[in-house]
Design an enzyme around this catalytic site. Sequence first.
Site, short mmCIF file in Angstrom:
data_model
loop_
_atom_site.label_atom_id
_atom_site.label_comp_id
_atom_site.label_asym_id
_atom_site.label_seq_id
_atom_site.Cartn_x
_atom_site.Cartn_y
_atom_site.Cartn_z
N ARG A 19 -107.96 75.73 15.57
CA ARG A 19 -109.32 75.17 15.66
C ARG A 19 -109.68 74.79 17.10
O ARG A 19 -110.35 73.77 17.34
CB ARG A 19 -109.50 73.95 14.75
CG ARG A 19 -109.32 74.22 13.29
CD ARG A 19 -110.36 75.19 12.72
NE ARG A 19 -110.01 75.50 11.36
CZ ARG A 19 -109.22 76.53 11.00
NH1 ARG A 19 -108.79 77.40 11.91
NH2 ARG A 19 -108.92 76.74 9.75
N SER A 25 -114.10 70.34 6.97
CA SER A 25 -112.93 69.50 7.25
C SER A 25 -113.24 68.57 8.42
O SER A 25 -113.60 69.03 9.50
CB SER A 25 -111.72 70.37 7.60
OG SER A 25 -111.33 71.09 6.46
N GLU A 32 -111.89 67.23 13.85
CA GLU A 32 -112.20 68.66 13.97
C GLU A 32 -113.71 68.82 14.16
O GLU A 32 -114.18 69.66 14.93
CB GLU A 32 -111.75 69.42 12.70
CG GLU A 32 -112.09 70.90 12.74
CD GLU A 32 -111.49 71.69 11.58
OE1 GLU A 32 -110.38 71.34 11.11
OE2 GLU A 32 -112.13 72.65 11.13
#
Length: 310
Positions: free
Chosen positions: A179, A228, A298
Amino acid sequence: MNLTALEADFGDAWPDLRGRLKSNAPLADITWFRVGGPAELLFQPADEADLAYFLEVAPADLPVTVIGLGSNLLVRDGGIRGAVIRLGRGFSNIEVEDGCRIRVGAAVPDVKLARTAADAGIAGLAFYRGIPGAIGGALRMNGGAHGVETKDVLIECRAVDRKGGRHVLSNADMGFAYRHCGAPADLNFTEALFQGEPGDRAAIQAEMEEIAEYREAAQPIKSRTGGSTFKNPPGHKAWQLIDAAGCRGLKVGGAAVSEKHCNFLINEGGANAADLETLGETVRARVKETSGVDLEWEIKRLGVGPGGTA
Ligand SMILES: Cc1cc2nc3c(=O)[nH]c(=O)nc-3n(C[C@H](O)[C@H](O)[C@H](O)COP(=O)(O)OP(=O)(O)OC[C@H]3O[C@@H](n4cnc5c(N)ncnc54)[C@H](O)[C@@H]3O)c2cc1C
């Protein structure tokens, strides 16, 4: 810097600009959480040349932020200072090339890439069916799912830097990690070239349906969410740490930790960005207390918070 004046004057000052420019433009409606303040200036370039021109002639001290479909964004209540760039129609090209390759503009939704690949009998890109962003966001976030990430399928991409310089970056230039993309933060990605492999059309379509069903069952995909919230720390699943810390269903104002998937935060209707950020920080503190693990956001938090800090 007077951005309203910049908008009003742009016809004189920047005669060759072809895209749309608007000052004090609301952003809440174009992010998944549906919260946050406006962009001081919103620019929707006509195409890559127009974007490069804007970045070349815009004052050097004008902060510039690019956004995609806002599926990984928490825009703070004070809005975003300077110019926000949102890519639209001029970046929506998608072409299947020889050798199971697909060239795609940065504004194309990931799901459209997945569908185009399936229709062409190209396997390896079905995972994009489940990611609700656009290609620019997939490049910046190294978006991935079901064991595959953008770094596994990208050949190269095009980008424009803050001064209007145009670049082609190889997969290695992108500095991908989980990510994360290590390419310079000022780059605005405009197009990408992906590599798939020969596959059976019906089998790829079945795989995509399975992905859609799994998402529907496991994630609150119809809610106002940012996906998320935290990255999975090495050796852990973020949702398990959050559950163990007793945070499932936790609320701050109109913001809640999803009962369905506790690494997702939800705007239940009346939340503002401060509710969501405070809830996220409360979850981080409780997880730290119970398991000793520091969760890393994130979701990208952009803009000016309650204290006026960016
Ligand atoms: C229900 C749901 C499920 C999700 N599931 C997944 C999943 O399975 N896997 C996954 O990886 N993510 C998932 N996400 C998160 C999100 O969809 C991805 O991170 C996606 O790649 C973000 O794309 P976007 O266009 O929405 O970008 P945005 O949210 O608008 O922006 C995200 C970041 O990318 C940058 N960015 C956007 N466009 C560009 C560009 N053209 N050039 C340079 N930088 C740019 C922004 O500045 C920002 O830092 C999910 C989100 C939701 C809401």
